[in-house]
Design an enzyme around this catalytic site. Structure first.
Site, PDB file in Angstrom:
ATOM      1  N   ASN A 178      66.567  -5.258  31.431  1.00 54.98           N
ATOM      2  CA  ASN A 178      67.029  -6.645  31.492  1.00 54.98           C
ATOM      3  C   ASN A 178      66.373  -7.318  32.688  1.00 54.98           C
ATOM      4  OD1 ASN A 178      69.212  -6.995  29.312  1.00 54.98           O
ATOM      5  ND2 ASN A 178      69.705  -5.028  30.298  1.00 54.98           N
ATOM      6  N   GLU A 179      65.262  -7.966  32.403  1.00 56.63           N
ATOM      7  CA  GLU A 179      64.455  -8.588  33.452  1.00 56.63           C
ATOM      8  C   GLU A 179      65.067  -9.919  33.881  1.00 56.63           C
ATOM      9  OE1 GLU A 179      62.291  -6.930  34.810  1.00 56.63           O
ATOM     10  OE2 GLU A 179      60.889  -5.926  33.465  1.00 56.63           O
TER      11      GLU A 179
END
Ligand code: GLP
Length: 251
Positions: free
Chosen positions: A151-152
């Site tokens: 989850n950037e």
């Protein structure tokens, strides 16, 4: 005052043993009640000592994983399960091949899918976690971008399992594993921030001074999708497990 419970250990081994003991207690409690234990697992270097300790507990203290269902956080896309960089291979090499977990209870995002089938796969992954009763305990590492799973920055608080595009920093950090940055896949499948936040208990491991500043930001910074780990401040039962080096922000 930190906004996330934080435990600092002399080294990674001590911190990993603490969490391994918690996992042992949870599995043994559930085993006695004939209940399954649902574990969310991570790859990367951070959980390696935890997995080594779980293997030891299995071999030396008869800890049984036959009632454990596991869900891994993420996988590169595309990725063959037997490729050296595959998270599938990582999990079997470093944990599953050495314990008595049932293969049919192991769940890892599939890097071999036809892209057209990814959305359906991701939705099924979410449903499967729910059907198992939800994640009892989720293990996390943290990337230099503040990512959890893959989850950037930009990942929404309520995001679910999905295909994502990897951040440039993350691909640079993975370059060694792939020979060069150009060889690092551009995409991945990851559980969402929302998936992680639904876990009953979360342990995030960070070791070494390279993680110190992102750890400090995650624990004390404003909650923002630009540092997805800050969303853990909203989770009631998250503990950061640090060594001394990761707990001190460099001047
Ligand atoms: C990868 C993984 C993350 C992991 C991160 C940190 O990007 N997808 O789940 O937390 O790397 O890796 P390491 O533990 O090796 O520092």
């Amino acid at each position: 005052m930190e906004k996330i419970k934080t435990l600092v250990y002399n080294d990674a081994l001590e911190g990993s043993k603490y969490v391994a003991k918690k996992i042992q207690e949870l599995i043994e409690k559930n085993n006695k009640q004939n209940k399954k234990t649902v574990l969310g697992l991570a790859t990367g270097s951070s959980p390696l000592k935890l997995y080594a300790e779980l293997i030891r507990l299995h071999k030396e203290e008869n800890l049984s994983f036959t009632n454990v269902i596991s869900f891994n956080l993420d996988e590169y896309f595309p990725m063959k399960p037997d490729a050296v960089q595959s998270y599938h291979k990582f999990m079997f090499d470093n944990l599953f091949n050495h314990i008595d977990i049932k293969k049919e209870n192991v769940n890892i995002p599939d890097g071999t899918l036809n892209e057209a089938n990814v959305v359906a796969f991701c939705n099924q992954y979410e449903s499967k976690i729910d059907a198992a009763g939800g994640l009892d305990l989720q293990i996390l590492g943290i990337g230099r971008t503040g990512h959890i799973g893959f989850n950037e920055p930009g990942s929404a608080e309520n995001s679910i399992t999905r295909m994502v595009v990897l951040n440039d920093v993350t691909r640079t950090d993975a370059a060694n594993d792939f020979g060069s940055k150009e060889n690092v896949p551009v995409k991945a499948i990851t559980m969402g921030v929302g998936t992680i936040l639904k876990a009953k208990q979360v342990y995030l491991f960070a070791w070494g001074e390279k993680k110190a500043s992102i750890v400090a930001e995650s624990i004390n910074g404003a909650i923002t999708d630009q540092v997805p780990a800050t969303f853990l401040q909203k989770h009631k039962n998250t503990t950061f497990i640090l060594d001394k080096a990761a707990s001190v922000v460099p001047a």
